[in-house]
Design a protein around this motif. Sequence first.
Motif, PDB file in Angstrom:
ATOM      1  N   CYS A 179       0.861  -1.185   0.000  1.00 36.83           N
ATOM      2  CA  CYS A 179       0.000   0.000   0.000  1.00 36.83           C
ATOM      3  C   CYS A 179       0.893   1.231   0.000  1.00 36.83           C
ATOM      4  CB  CYS A 179      -0.905  -0.006   1.232  1.00 36.83           C
ATOM      5  SG  CYS A 179      -1.961   1.454   1.380  1.00 36.83           S
ATOM      6  N   SER A 180       0.590   2.169  -0.886  1.00 37.71           N
ATOM      7  CA  SER A 180       1.343   3.422  -0.978  1.00 37.71           C
ATOM      8  C   SER A 180       0.368   4.584  -0.950  1.00 37.71           C
ATOM      9  CB  SER A 180       2.170   3.450  -2.267  1.00 37.71           C
ATOM     10  OG  SER A 180       2.813   4.699  -2.424  1.00 37.71           O
ATOM     11  N   ILE A 181       0.534   5.501   0.013  1.00 34.63           N
ATOM     12  CA  ILE A 181      -0.363   6.640   0.191  1.00 34.63           C
ATOM     13  C   ILE A 181       0.450   7.926   0.070  1.00 34.63           C
ATOM     14  CG2 ILE A 181      -1.939   7.825   1.776  1.00 34.63           C
ATOM     15  CD1 ILE A 181      -2.426   5.051   3.085  1.00 34.63           C
ATOM     16  N   GLN A 182      -0.052   8.871  -0.721  1.00 36.70           N
ATOM     17  CA  GLN A 182       0.610  10.167  -0.911  1.00 36.70           C
ATOM     18  C   GLN A 182      -0.308  11.274  -0.419  1.00 36.70           C
ATOM     19  OE1 GLN A 182       3.686  10.577  -2.558  1.00 36.70           O
ATOM     20  NE2 GLN A 182       4.000   8.454  -3.158  1.00 36.70           N
ATOM     21  N   THR A 183       0.139  12.030   0.573  1.00 36.43           N
ATOM     22  CA  THR A 183      -0.619  13.187   1.055  1.00 36.43           C
ATOM     23  C   THR A 183       0.274  14.419   0.962  1.00 36.43           C
ATOM     24  OG1 THR A 183       0.053  12.921   3.379  1.00 36.43           O
ATOM     25  CG2 THR A 183      -1.888  11.703   2.653  1.00 36.43           C
ATOM     26  N   ASP A 184      -0.277  15.530   0.444  1.00 33.67           N
ATOM     27  CA  ASP A 184       0.560  16.698   0.162  1.00 33.67           C
ATOM     28  C   ASP A 184      -0.332  17.940   0.141  1.00 33.67           C
ATOM     29  OD1 ASP A 184       2.291  18.630  -0.838  1.00 33.67           O
ATOM     30  OD2 ASP A 184       3.154  17.324  -2.358  1.00 33.67           O
ATOM     31  N   VAL A 185      -0.004  18.953   0.957  1.00 33.65           N
ATOM     32  CA  VAL A 185      -0.824  20.160   1.007  1.00 33.65           C
ATOM     33  C   VAL A 185      -0.644  21.035  -0.226  1.00 33.65           C
ATOM     34  CG1 VAL A 185      -0.834  20.197   3.536  1.00 33.65           C
ATOM     35  CG2 VAL A 185       0.904  21.515   2.281  1.00 33.65           C
ATOM     36  N   THR A 186       0.374  20.758  -1.039  1.00 31.78           N
ATOM     37  CA  THR A 186       0.596  21.576  -2.236  1.00 31.78           C
ATOM     38  C   THR A 186      -0.133  21.032  -3.455  1.00 31.78           C
ATOM     39  OG1 THR A 186       2.620  20.401  -2.894  1.00 31.78           O
ATOM     40  CG2 THR A 186       2.857  22.246  -1.363  1.00 31.78           C
ATOM     41  N   LEU A 200      -3.401  30.139  -3.225  1.00 31.44           N
ATOM     42  CA  LEU A 200      -4.084  29.409  -2.174  1.00 31.44           C
ATOM     43  C   LEU A 200      -3.703  27.931  -2.205  1.00 31.44           C
ATOM     44  CD1 LEU A 200      -7.660  30.917  -2.611  1.00 31.44           C
ATOM     45  CD2 LEU A 200      -5.957  31.558  -0.908  1.00 31.44           C
ATOM     46  N   THR A 201      -3.886  27.261  -1.083  1.00 34.52           N
ATOM     47  CA  THR A 201      -3.812  25.811  -1.038  1.00 34.52           C
ATOM     48  C   THR A 201      -5.228  25.274  -0.864  1.00 34.52           C
ATOM     49  OG1 THR A 201      -3.443  25.856   1.355  1.00 34.52           O
ATOM     50  CG2 THR A 201      -1.499  25.747  -0.069  1.00 34.52           C
ATOM     51  N   ALA A 202      -5.471  24.079  -1.392  1.00 34.45           N
ATOM     52  CA  ALA A 202      -6.778  23.431  -1.266  1.00 34.45           C
ATOM     53  C   ALA A 202      -6.551  21.935  -1.186  1.00 34.45           C
ATOM     54  CB  ALA A 202      -7.678  23.781  -2.453  1.00 34.45           C
ATOM     55  N   TYR A 203      -6.991  21.325  -0.103  1.00 32.22           N
ATOM     56  CA  TYR A 203      -6.758  19.899   0.101  1.00 32.22           C
ATOM     57  C   TYR A 203      -7.739  19.377   1.149  1.00 32.22           C
ATOM     58  CZ  TYR A 203      -4.089  22.216   3.768  1.00 32.22           C
ATOM     59  OH  TYR A 203      -3.709  23.054   4.788  1.00 32.22           O
ATOM     60  N   PHE A 204      -7.985  18.069   1.104  1.00 35.06           N
ATOM     61  CA  PHE A 204      -8.857  17.429   2.078  1.00 35.06           C
ATOM     62  C   PHE A 204      -8.047  16.965   3.285  1.00 35.06           C
ATOM     63  CE2 PHE A 204     -11.795  17.019  -1.501  1.00 35.06           C
ATOM     64  CZ  PHE A 204     -13.017  17.268  -0.884  1.00 35.06           C
ATOM     65  N   ARG A 205      -8.659  17.094   4.464  1.00 32.73           N
ATOM     66  CA  ARG A 205      -8.122  16.526   5.703  1.00 32.73           C
ATOM     67  C   ARG A 205      -9.196  15.649   6.340  1.00 32.73           C
ATOM     68  NH1 ARG A 205      -6.323  20.930   9.773  1.00 32.73           N
ATOM     69  NH2 ARG A 205      -5.078  19.252  10.680  1.00 32.73           N
ATOM     70  N   ASN A 206      -8.790  14.538   6.932  1.00 28.89           N
ATOM     71  CA  ASN A 206      -9.722  13.688   7.665  1.00 28.89           C
ATOM     72  C   ASN A 206      -9.789  14.157   9.116  1.00 28.89           C
ATOM     73  OD1 ASN A 206     -10.705  11.717   5.775  1.00 28.89           O
ATOM     74  ND2 ASN A 206      -8.631  10.877   5.692  1.00 28.89           N
ATOM     75  N   ILE A 207     -10.907  14.773   9.473  1.00 25.99           N
ATOM     76  CA  ILE A 207     -11.115  15.272  10.823  1.00 25.99           C
ATOM     77  C   ILE A 207     -12.235  14.445  11.459  1.00 25.99           C
ATOM     78  CG2 ILE A 207     -11.622  17.274  12.261  1.00 25.99           C
ATOM     79  CD1 ILE A 207      -9.059  17.524  10.559  1.00 25.99           C
ATOM     80  N   ASP A 208     -11.901  13.705  12.514  1.00 22.53           N
ATOM     81  CA  ASP A 208     -12.867  12.803  13.151  1.00 22.53           C
ATOM     82  C   ASP A 208     -13.484  11.875  12.104  1.00 22.53           C
ATOM     83  OD1 ASP A 208     -12.420  13.959  15.658  1.00 22.53           O
ATOM     84  OD2 ASP A 208     -13.912  15.524  15.290  1.00 22.53           O
ATOM     85  N   LYS A 268     -14.003  12.334   9.012  1.00 21.61           N
ATOM     86  CA  LYS A 268     -14.827  12.999   8.013  1.00 21.61           C
ATOM     87  C   LYS A 268     -13.929  13.856   7.137  1.00 21.61           C
ATOM     88  CE  LYS A 268     -18.809  16.051   7.370  1.00 21.61           C
ATOM     89  NZ  LYS A 268     -19.869  16.868   8.026  1.00 21.61           N
ATOM     90  N   SER A 269     -14.121  13.761   5.808  1.00 23.77           N
ATOM     91  CA  SER A 269     -13.293  14.532   4.876  1.00 23.77           C
ATOM     92  C   SER A 269     -13.784  15.971   4.803  1.00 23.77           C
ATOM     93  CB  SER A 269     -13.328  13.895   3.483  1.00 23.77           C
ATOM     94  OG  SER A 269     -12.667  12.662   3.479  1.00 23.77           O
ATOM     95  N   ILE A 270     -12.901  16.903   5.109  1.00 23.92           N
ATOM     96  CA  ILE A 270     -13.226  18.327   5.074  1.00 23.92           C
ATOM     97  C   ILE A 270     -12.222  19.031   4.175  1.00 23.92           C
ATOM     98  CG2 ILE A 270     -13.425  20.450   6.437  1.00 23.92           C
ATOM     99  CD1 ILE A 270     -14.251  18.733   8.799  1.00 23.92           C
ATOM    100  N   LEU A 271     -12.716  19.866   3.273  1.00 19.50           N
ATOM    101  CA  LEU A 271     -11.862  20.594   2.341  1.00 19.50           C
ATOM    102  C   LEU A 271     -11.349  21.871   3.003  1.00 19.50           C
ATOM    103  CD1 LEU A 271     -10.748  20.745  -0.578  1.00 19.50           C
ATOM    104  CD2 LEU A 271     -12.801  22.067  -1.173  1.00 19.50           C
ATOM    105  N   TYR A 272     -10.040  21.992   3.111  1.00 20.26           N
ATOM    106  CA  TYR A 272      -9.395  23.180   3.675  1.00 20.26           C
ATOM    107  C   TYR A 272      -8.856  24.045   2.539  1.00 20.26           C
ATOM    108  CZ  TYR A 272      -9.497  21.802   8.589  1.00 20.26           C
ATOM    109  OH  TYR A 272      -9.910  21.488   9.866  1.00 20.26           O
ATOM    110  N   VAL A 273      -9.115  25.352   2.635  1.00 29.31           N
ATOM    111  CA  VAL A 273      -8.669  26.287   1.605  1.00 29.31           C
ATOM    112  C   VAL A 273      -8.113  27.535   2.282  1.00 29.31           C
ATOM    113  CG1 VAL A 273      -9.297  27.554  -0.482  1.00 29.31           C
ATOM    114  CG2 VAL A 273     -10.535  25.462   0.105  1.00 29.31           C
ATOM    115  N   GLY A 274      -6.964  28.017   1.830  1.00 28.31           N
ATOM    116  CA  GLY A 274      -6.429  29.241   2.413  1.00 28.31           C
ATOM    117  C   GLY A 274      -5.027  29.553   1.942  1.00 28.31           C
TER     118      GLY A 274
END
Length: 334
Positions: free
Chosen positions: A28-35, A168-176, A178-184
């Motif tokens: 399993c290979s997972i890539q997470t990146d705020v950019t 801006l950056t735009a990416y999903f984060r798992n919070i509790d 739940k997937s939430i889209l963060y933008v800023g």
Amino acid sequence: MLRLCSKTTITQSDGEKLSWEFDALVNCSIQTDVTTLTDTCELELPKKISWEGSKNKSGLPIKKGDKITIRLGYDDELKLRFSGLIKSIDTKNPIKIRCEDGMYILKQKKPEPKAFKSAKLKDVMKHLLQGTDFDFKLIDDELNIGNYRVCKSTVSEELQELKEKYMLTAYFRNIDEKSILYVGLTYPFDNRNKVKFINGKNIIGETFEYRDNSEVKAKVVAVSFNEKHVETRVEIGDKEVGEIIQIRIDGLTEPELRKYAQQSLDTYKEDGLKGSFEAFGEPLVNTCDMIEIYPAEGAGGTYLVKKNEIKFGISGYRQKIELGQPININKTKA
């Protein structure tokens, strides 16, 4: 010795909406990146698996768009590492599955065209995400993006436009879970863990360089035109010859334009450690978490996590963590 464990859950998006759980993964290979807009996951299932309850006798009962979650850990202590949807399936045995996070849905969704004048980012985001189940969170609730026209083919293309034009950056984060889209413009301040990594203790390997921002010369020239084509201009940075960063965002006031200029300059001139390090699968690290790090050489400090590449399988459980924005830089050795 710690024992690797995993749980993969796949749920049909339509039809019978059957669900399957597998407690083994080959790789399993997972890539997470705020950019980047999209976090990805690629996994390989064991050769011998059973799809209990499926009426599909001629092929796989799963397909593109089905939901998938990946939990990884040691000694039955499982933690969520990926949540998203199946993008493609290689049906040859062993089965290989490629997945994307919630951006997969936004790559399919067409936004309603609309023109905004001196728009708040939150109003544009509400418009783009209407009709979806996604919540979004802005790092700056009052950020103004000036005049903006929604005209792209998909919501993800609109988000890419926001990234490229407004930095801006735009990416999903798992919070509790739940997937939430963060933008800023910057990293978020909420839901951040702090983890300590020390060379010789829980760092397997590192590739760092240290940059002193006093040695980096740059100037930002930002301009904005209002509806009467009157120019507002902001110049900040070093007077000496160096990199010139040009920005144009129409429909902004001078303070609003200065905010973009300052953020661009701060990002370009960030000092501290640059690079990444490899660690075991625990302690778990997510993008936007805080890393208190003590490298083999040079200054330690606290940094936010920009990127994490997670590898799990027959070769073990590893994280390759890339440092982002520094929060505190010191000279202390652990």
